[in-house]
Design an enzyme around this catalytic site. Structure first.
Site, PDB file in Angstrom:
ATOM      1  N   ASP A  38       0.860  -1.173   0.000  1.00 13.86           N
ATOM      2  CA  ASP A  38       0.000   0.000   0.000  1.00 13.86           C
ATOM      3  C   ASP A  38       0.903   1.231   0.000  1.00 13.86           C
ATOM      4  O   ASP A  38       2.103   1.138   0.299  1.00 13.86           O
ATOM      5  CB  ASP A  38      -0.894  -0.036   1.242  1.00 13.86           C
ATOM      6  CG  ASP A  38      -1.863   1.129   1.282  1.00 13.86           C
ATOM      7  OD1 ASP A  38      -2.513   1.400   0.266  1.00 13.86           O
ATOM      8  OD2 ASP A  38      -1.948   1.785   2.341  1.00 13.86           O
ATOM      9  N   ASP A  40      -0.313   5.191   0.728  1.00  8.25           N
ATOM     10  CA  ASP A  40      -0.618   6.191   1.749  1.00  8.25           C
ATOM     11  C   ASP A  40      -0.494   5.578   3.136  1.00  8.25           C
ATOM     12  O   ASP A  40      -1.156   4.595   3.462  1.00  8.25           O
ATOM     13  CB  ASP A  40      -2.039   6.728   1.562  1.00  8.25           C
ATOM     14  CG  ASP A  40      -2.186   7.580   0.318  1.00  8.25           C
ATOM     15  OD1 ASP A  40      -1.306   8.433   0.085  1.00  8.25           O
ATOM     16  OD2 ASP A  40      -3.167   7.401  -0.430  1.00  8.25           O
TER      17      ASP A  40
END
Length: 376
Positions: A38, A40
């Site tokens: 991922d 953010d």
């Protein structure tokens, strides 16, 4: 590692995957061939890199691990994401990135066919993904779109939301790239796509089709692209990254550099409990200790956690240090690992908040305070 010729995606999803207790006797960047990362809260927060993330990825690559970047943020195109990562010292190419906009566009194209009219709501990444999937992008409900695809965009406002409402009420299928309620930022958590998707759903009375994490399409696509045989999902969210990994049968590592707090981790639902936990993405390059059952509790390194009538109690062995060092890892999270396994063992089928206290005469109070847990 899996036997030669067997892909992780070929295996059935099971509900008894090891959750934190087994740890990882060798560093994840050597135990797994691909990290599905991922972005953010894991590699950057807002425009800035998470401290140490670039060096951690460089070490992972040096160990032989390949990297795939999987994001629910639909605002930017894969090329823009790759450029941003490269500018932050984490070299990436367009093909390394898969966004929730791409997943949504694929779903819509498969359902309605090439050339179908679709109304995008969100940043430039949404419309770009739709066009690349062979769909026709329209701007108004009066253009009779068959679907509304809604993704995150910093400039989304009343006008776009109103157009989406009119189109959905006229019969368009509402497709959400993701329903993350928040996004991390240097100023704290901010409204995410899910908050604005909720506006459209509330007005239309229809729940959207969601294509981003935790829907397995994104991670499964990244596994397919990389040919991963033993992937590891790395993320900062329980409800998208961890649950998404579990839905495709892939082990997960939760990092605490984003939105999830230690209290959130303790209270995780069974389907959102990770296999590994680390302070940040540097957790890829060191072993993770197991959590072992002992009389009346669970131990990890110098720490022991027990479930009692009054909640959880954390104690520290004589001579232990308050940084969690046990000769295997020095990330200061061994006590938290023990607490999680103790609590989850006491709540195998349901989520429950945990009350935590330091054992009498123990030096655990400092760690509990650092994690925002307990009575000190």
């Amino acid at each position: 590692m899996l036997p030669s010729g067997v892909l992780w995606s070929d295996l059935p999803v099971t509900s008894d995957a090891p959750l934190l207790a087994h740890g990882s006797p060798e560093p994840p960047d050597t135990a797994h061939d691909v990290a599905l990362l991922d972005l953010d809260g894991v590699l950057y927060v807002g425009p800035d890199a998470v401290p140490g993330a670039a060096a951690a990825l460089e070490r992972a690559r040096a160990a032989g691990m390949r990297l795939g970047f999987v994001t629910n943020n639909a605002a930017r195109t894969p090329q823009e994401v790759a450029d941003h990562l490269t500018q932050l010292g984490m070299p990436a190419e367009r093909g390394d990135v898969i966004t929730s906009s791409q997943a949504a566009a694929t779903v819509v194209a498969e359902r309605f066919g090439q050339g179908a009219a679709v109304l995008p709501v969100g940043g430039a990444g949404v419309a770009t993904a739709l066009r690349e999937a062979g769909l026709r992008v329209v701007e108004r409900a009066e253009d009779a779109p068959v679907a509304v695809v809604q993704g995150y965009g910093r400039d989304v406002g009343w006008t776009q939301l109103a157009e989406a409402v009119v189109a959905v009420r006229a019969g368009a299928v509402h497709v959400a790239t993701n329903t993350d309620a928040t996004i991390p930022s240097p100023r704290g958590v901010l409204p995410g796509n899910g908050a604005l998707v909720g506006v459209v759903a509330a007005v239309t009375g229809q729940q959207p089709l969601v294509t981003g994490k935790p829907d397995p399409a994104m991670h499964a696509e990244c596994v397919r692209r990389t040919g991963a045989r033993s992937p590891l999902v790395v993320g900062d969210r329980l409800d998208t990254d961890v649950e998404g990994g579990r839905r495709v049968g892939v082990p997960t590592m939760l990092v605490l550099s984003g939105v999830t707090t230690p209290a959130d981790l303790l209270a995780a639902r069974p389907q959102a409990r990770p296999d590994l936990v680390a302070a940040d993405v540097s957790g890829l390059d060191h072993p993770h200790p197991p959590v072992r059952a002992v009389d009346g509790g669970w131990t990890c390194g110098a720490w022991t956690a027990m479930a009692t009538d009054g909640g959880l109690e954390l104690t520290q062995a004589d001579g232990g240090t308050d940084d969690g060092t046990d000769g295997v890892t020095d990330d200061g999270l061994d006590g938290l690992r023990a607490l999680c396994v103790a609590h989850w063992a006491d709540h195998p089928d349901d989520a429950a908040p945990a009350r935590v206290r330091a054992g009498a005469g123990s030096g655990a109070g400092g760690s509990l305070a650092r994690w925002g847990l307990g009575e000190g």
